[in-house]
Motif scaffolding. Structure first.
Motif, short mmCIF file in Angstrom:
data_model
loop_
_atom_site.label_atom_id
_atom_site.label_comp_id
_atom_site.label_asym_id
_atom_site.label_seq_id
_atom_site.Cartn_x
_atom_site.Cartn_y
_atom_site.Cartn_z
N GLU A 90 0.80 -1.22 0.00
CA GLU A 90 0.00 0.00 0.00
C GLU A 90 0.84 1.27 0.00
OE1 GLU A 90 -3.44 0.23 2.36
OE2 GLU A 90 -3.86 -1.91 2.34
N ILE A 91 1.98 1.27 0.69
CA ILE A 91 2.76 2.52 0.76
C ILE A 91 4.22 2.31 0.36
CG2 ILE A 91 1.28 3.50 2.56
CD1 ILE A 91 3.57 2.89 4.56
N GLY A 92 4.53 1.18 -0.26
CA GLY A 92 5.92 0.87 -0.60
C GLY A 92 6.60 1.96 -1.41
N GLU A 94 6.24 5.07 -1.27
CA GLU A 94 6.51 6.29 -0.50
C GLU A 94 7.65 6.11 0.51
OE1 GLU A 94 4.83 8.90 -1.37
OE2 GLU A 94 3.55 7.73 -2.73
N ILE A 95 7.99 4.87 0.84
CA ILE A 95 8.97 4.61 1.90
C ILE A 95 10.38 4.92 1.40
CG2 ILE A 95 9.91 2.88 3.47
CD1 ILE A 95 7.30 1.33 3.20
N GLN A 96 11.08 5.74 2.18
CA GLN A 96 12.48 6.04 1.88
C GLN A 96 13.43 5.48 2.93
OE1 GLN A 96 13.42 10.06 0.66
NE2 GLN A 96 11.34 10.41 -0.08
N GLN A 97 12.92 5.28 4.15
CA GLN A 97 13.72 4.69 5.21
C GLN A 97 12.91 3.57 5.85
OE1 GLN A 97 15.69 7.36 7.93
NE2 GLN A 97 15.71 9.03 6.47
N LEU A 98 13.52 2.38 5.91
CA LEU A 98 12.82 1.22 6.43
C LEU A 98 13.71 0.50 7.44
CD1 LEU A 98 10.45 -0.82 6.35
CD2 LEU A 98 11.61 -1.94 4.42
N ASN A 99 13.22 0.36 8.66
CA ASN A 99 13.96 -0.31 9.72
C ASN A 99 13.25 -1.61 10.09
OD1 ASN A 99 15.44 -1.15 11.91
ND2 ASN A 99 15.39 0.79 12.99
N MET A 100 13.85 -2.73 9.68
CA MET A 100 13.31 -4.06 10.00
C MET A 100 14.29 -4.83 10.87
SD MET A 100 11.64 -5.09 6.30
CE MET A 100 10.78 -6.50 6.96
N ARG A 116 10.10 -3.97 -3.48
CA ARG A 116 9.04 -3.13 -4.05
C ARG A 116 9.15 -1.68 -3.60
NH1 ARG A 116 3.57 -6.93 -3.67
NH2 ARG A 116 4.46 -8.79 -4.72
N CYS A 117 9.93 -1.44 -2.56
CA CYS A 117 10.11 -0.05 -2.07
C CYS A 117 11.26 0.58 -2.86
CB CYS A 117 10.40 -0.05 -0.57
SG CYS A 117 9.20 -0.96 0.43
N ARG A 118 11.02 0.89 -4.09
CA ARG A 118 12.10 1.27 -5.01
C ARG A 118 12.72 2.63 -4.69
NH1 ARG A 118 12.55 -2.10 -9.36
NH2 ARG A 118 10.89 -3.66 -9.57
#
Length: 717
Positions: A90-92, A94-100, A116-118
Motif C-alpha cells: 500500500e505505501i511501498g 513512499e517509503i524512503q527509510q525502512l527499519n526491520m 518493491r520499495c524502489r
C-alpha cells in the motif's frame, strides 16, 4: 467524586456509542499538525492497516509523507507476514527509510518484498533471514540506496551477487555488517563507503564441533575500499576467531589511512595483541588525522604513549574501557591539562580502576580517589550526557565538596550514568544513621543451602520507611540531574552468572565492603527521576526489604526496562514482596531482567508481573531457583504482548522442556515473534541453547552488561 448511585450529569446517561462519537469528534477537532504528531507514535502497521480506515480525515493524514517517509518495524512484534506484505503493497513507493532490524520471525520470502520499495535510501535488515541470492535480487531493484545494514551468515557467497546488485552497493555510503561466518561480506563491493560498522559474532566452533579459521577467507575478494571512510567501528564478541578476522579488515587500513577519518572505534572483550600492521595504522593515524571519537583495545593503550601523540578535533566520544589509565594520564593526555572539552558528549571509563587516582602503580582498591582529578574532568567536560564509571572501586575521601556524587552533580546535562555501588556510599559512617545490619535470618554467604521463599519480609510502604535522605550525597546527585533517562548502579565486583559464549558461573565474588552501607534509602532516592526509562541495580548487599523499589514504581512512571541482580545477601531473597508491590505500578515496563539466586518464580510473583500490561520481554536467571509452570502459563495468557520468555533456573531439564513446549504450543500461533527458552542454568548444554537466541534479545536482555556510553550516540539508526 460522586458515588456510583449519584446522578452526576446528562453526559453520564449518553449511550456508549454517542460517548465514543463525542470523543472522536473532539480528537478530530485538533489541527493537522497536532494529529500528525499523535499519529507519529502509532506503529506503521496499525497506521496503514487500521487507523487509516476509520474516517476520511485520518485516511488522508495517515498517508502524509511525514508518516510514510520512514517505516519502523523494529520491535513491532505484532507485525505478521501478511501485515508486512500489505504495508509494503500500500505505501511501498513512499517509503524512503525502512527499519526491520531484529524481525527474525519474518521469512526470507517476506523480506524479499522490500524490493518493491524502489525509493528506499536507507534500510536496516540486521537480524533478518537473507540468502545471497535474495539479497542480490532485492538490492538490484534499490538503485537509490545509500545506507544498508545486513547479516552475513554461513553459506553467504559474494559470487552470487548480480551486476545490478554490485552497482547498487557501489553507491552505498553507510554499511552495518554483522558477521556470523568468516567473510568480507559485501564490503569489497562498497566502493563509496564513508561509514563502516562491523559486528563480529563468529563462534570458534560450528554446531558440529569443527574449529573455524580466518583462513576460510582466503580466495575471497580482499580489497575493501576505505579511501572515503570517515567512521570505522568494530565490535567483537569473545573468541579468537573474531580477532583473527578483524585483523584482515584492518590490514587494508594499515596500508593507507583515509584522510577524512574522524572516528575510529574497536571494542574487544579481553586482550587483543597489537600486531605490526595495527601499530603502523595507529602511527599513521597519529600523524595524519584528527579524531572526534576514539576507542581502542586496552592492550593497545596500556603502557603506550599513543594518546600523547593523537590529535583530536572536536571530540564527542571517548571510550577507555578496561584500560590501565591513571588519573594523571587522563588529565595530561586526554584532557590536556584541563582544556575545554565542551564538545565531549559521551565518556566510558568502565573498568578503569586507576582513572581517578594520580599514581596507578601504588593504588589499592580500597584507597580513596583524588577529587582534584574528578573536579578537573567535570570542569573540562561540563556538557557530558553519558558517563560510565562502573566496574571499579571509586571511594570518596571525607571532606566538604569532595565526594564523587557532589562533583558529578555539576553535570546537569547527564542523560545516562553508570556508577559502582560503593561510589555512592557516604565517605565515612554518619552519626545520625545506624549502619545497615544483615537480615536476621540470612544464610551466610558461601553456603548453597536452599531456603524457604515466599514468607513476606516486607509489609508494604510505611510512613517514613526507606525515604531518601535529603542530606545524603546520592540524593543530592539525583536531584541535580533530573533529566536522567538511564541509571546503572552495579557492584564493582559483580559478574553475571551468564557470561558470553561460556558456561554459567557457579560462584560470585564478594561485594565491596563500602557497598554494605548502600541500601533501601539510596534505592528510594531513584524515585526522584521522573524521566527515568532504564534502570539497572546489581549487587547491593545492603538491601534489607527492597522497600525503595516501591518508591521507584510509584514515581518513575516512564520506566521501560528494569534489570535487578543480586540484591541483599546472597542466601535469601528479601525483596520479593516489595518487588511485587513495585510491579503493580509499572504500566509502561517493557523489559524485565531478574538475576537472583534462590528466587522463587511463584504465583505471587507472576500475578504481580501480570499487571505490567506493556511487558514484552522477560528474562529470569536464578541459580538454585524454582518456578511454577502453571503460574508461568497463566501469566503468558494474561500478558498478551509478551514475546520473549527466557528462564534459567535450578529446575530439571525435563521440567524445563515440558514448560517450553507447552508455551510454544499454546501461544506461538497468535504471537509470530514468540521466543521461549526454558533451560537449567548449570546444564552443560546451555551454551548451545544460547546460540539459537536471536541477537536482538541476546544482546539486549538475556545477557547482562553495562550499556551507558557503550557506543557513540547516534552511531546508527
Amino acid at each position: 467524586m460522586a458515588s456510583s448511585g449519584e446522578d452526576t450529569s446528562n453526559e453520564g446517561d449518553a449511550p456508549p456509542a454517542a460517548a465514543t462519537m463525542a470523543v472522536g469528534a473532539h480528537l478530530l477537532g485538533f489541527s493537522d499538525e497536532i494529529l500528525l504528531h499523535i499519529l507519529s507514535h502509532v506503529p506503521s502497521t496499525d497506521l496503514v492497516l487500521n487507523v487509516r480506515r476509520t474516517c476520511r480525515k485520518l485516511a488522508v493524514l495517515c498517508l502524509d509523507k511525514s508518516l510514510t517517509h520512514t517505516v519502523l518495524l523494529q520491535k513491532d512484534y505484532e507485525a505478521s507476514e501478511d501485515k508486512v506484505k500489505q504495508v509494503v503493497k500500500e505505501i511501498g513507493r513512499e517509503i524512503q527509510q525502512l527499519n526491520m532490524a531484529g524481525c527474525y520471525w519474518l521469512s526470507g520470502a517476506t523480506i524479499e518484498h522490500v524490493a518493491r520499495c524502489r525509493g528506499l535510501v536507507k534500510v536496516n535488515l540486521s537480524g533478518c533471514h537473507l540468502t545471497s541470492v535474495r539479497l542480490s535480487k532485492m538490492l538490484s531493484a534499490l538503485q537509490h540506496l545509500r545506507s544498508l545494514a545486513i547479516d552475513v551468515s554461513p553459506g553467504f557467497d559474494a559470487g552470487q551477487l548480480s551486476g545490478e546488485c554490485k552497482a547498487t552497493l557501489s553507491r552505498v555510503r553507510e554499511l552495518k555488517q554483522t558477521l556470523y561466518t568468516p567473510s568480507y561480506g559485501v564490503v569489497p563491493c562498497c566502493t563509496s563507503l564513508e561509514k563502516l560498522l562491523l559486528y563480529f559474532e563468529i563462534l570458534d566452533r560450528t554446531r558440529e564441533g569443527a574449529v573455524l579459521s580466518g583462513q576460510l577467507m582466503v580466495g575471497q575478494s580482499n580489497v575493501p575500499h576505505y579511501q572515503n571512510l570517515r567512521v570505522f567501528y568494530a565490535r567483537l564478541a569473545p573468541g579468537y576467531i573474531n580477532q583473527e578476522v578483524v585483523r584482515l579488515y584492518l590490514a587494508v587500513l594499515s596500508d593507507r589511512t583515509p584522510e577524512n577519518l574522524h572516528a575510529f572505534l574497536i571494542s574487544v572483550p579481553g586482550s587483543f595483541a597489537e600486531s605490526g600492521a595495527t601499530k603502523n595504522l595507529l602511527d599513521s593515524m597519529a600523524r595524519n588525522v584528527a579524531l572526534d571519537a576514539l576507542q581502542l583495545p586496552k592492550s593497545w593503550l596500556n603502557g603506550s604513549s599513543l594518546l600523547q601523540h593523537m590529535k583530536f578535533n572536536n571530540p564527542f566520544y571517548f571510550s577507555f574501557s578496561r584500560c590501565a589509565l591513571s588519573g594523571g594520564h587522563l588529565i595530561q593526555r586526554v584532557i590536556n591539562g584541563g582544556r575545554d572539552l565542551r564538545s565531549l558528549a559521551s565518556l566510558n571509563l568502565s573498568g578503569c580502576v586507576h582513572c581517578l587516582s594520580p599514581d596507578s602503580l601504588l593504588r589499592k582498591a580500597e584507597d580513596d580517589i583524588d577529587s582534584g582529578i574528578l573536579e578537573t574532568l567535570v570542569a573540562s567536560c561540563h556538557n557530558l550526557q553519558h558517563l560510565n564509571l562502573s566496574a571499579a572501586h571509586h571511594h570518596s575521601a571525607d571532606g566538604p565538596g569532595r565526594h564523587l556524587c557532589q562533583l558529578l552533580a555539576r553535570l546537569r546535562r547527564l542523560r545516562s550514568l553508570s556508577l559502582p555501588v560503593c561510589s555512592v556510599a557516604e565517605a565515612a559512617p554518619r552519626a545520625d544513621r545506624a549502619p545497615a545490619q544483615p537480615a536476621p535470618h540470612a544464610v551466610p554467604r558461601g553456603f548453597g543451602k536452599k531456603v524457604r521463599i515466599g514468607v513476606p519480609s516486607y509489609s508494604g510502604p510505611l510512613p517514613g520507611q526507606a525515604a531518601p535522605q535529603p542530606s545524603s550525597v546520592f540524593w543530592a546527585l539525583l536531584k541535580n540531574v533530573p533529566f536522567l533517562e538511564r541509571l546503572e548502579l552495579i557492584g564493582s565486583s559483580f559478574s553475571s552468572a551468564m557470561p558470553r559464549n561460556e558456561p554459567a558461573i557457579r560462584n560470585s565474588l564478594p561485594p565491596c565492603s563500602r557497598a554494605q552501607s548502600v541500601g533501601d534509602s539510596e534505592v528510594a532516592a531513584v524515585g526522584q527521576l521522573a524521566f527515568l526509562r532504564h534502570l539497572t541495580l546489581a549487587q547491593l548487599p545492603g538491601i534489607l526489604t527492597g522497600s525503595g523499589l516501591v518508591s521507584i514504581g510509584l514515581q518513575c512512571q516512564q520506566l521501560q526496562s528494569l534489570s535487578l541482580a543480586n540484591l541483599g545477601l546472597m542466601g535469601k531473597v528479601v525483596y520479593t514482596s516489595a518487588l511485587s508491590d513495585m510491579l503493580k505500578h509499572c504500566k509502561r515496563l517493557k523489559d524485565l531482567r531478574l538475576e537472583q539466586p534462590y528466587f522463587s518464580a511463584n504465583a505471587q510473583f507472576f500475578q504481580a508481573l501480570s499487571q505490567c500490561s506493556a511487558l514484552q520481554r522477560l528474562c529470569l536467571v536464578s541459580r538454585s531457583g524454582t518456578l511454577q509452570p502453571e503460574a508461568v502459563l497463566a501469566f503468558m495468557a494474561r500478558c498478551l504482548h509478551v514475546v520473549v520468555c527466557h528462564m534459567f533456573t535450578g529446575e530439571s531439564l525435563a521440567t524445563c522442556k515440558s514448560l517450553q513446549q507447552s508455551l510454544l504450543r499454546s501461544f506461538q500461533a497468535e504471537r509470530p515473534a514468540l521466543n521461549v527458552v526454558i533451560f537449567p542454568l548449570l546444564h552443560e548444554g546451555l551454551t548451545n541453547v544460547i546460540r539459537d537466541v536471536p541477537m536482538v534479545h541476546l544482546d539486549e536482555i538475556t545477557l547482562f552488561k553495562s550499556r551507558v556510553a557503550e557506543e557513540p550516540p547516534n552511531l546508527w539508526w
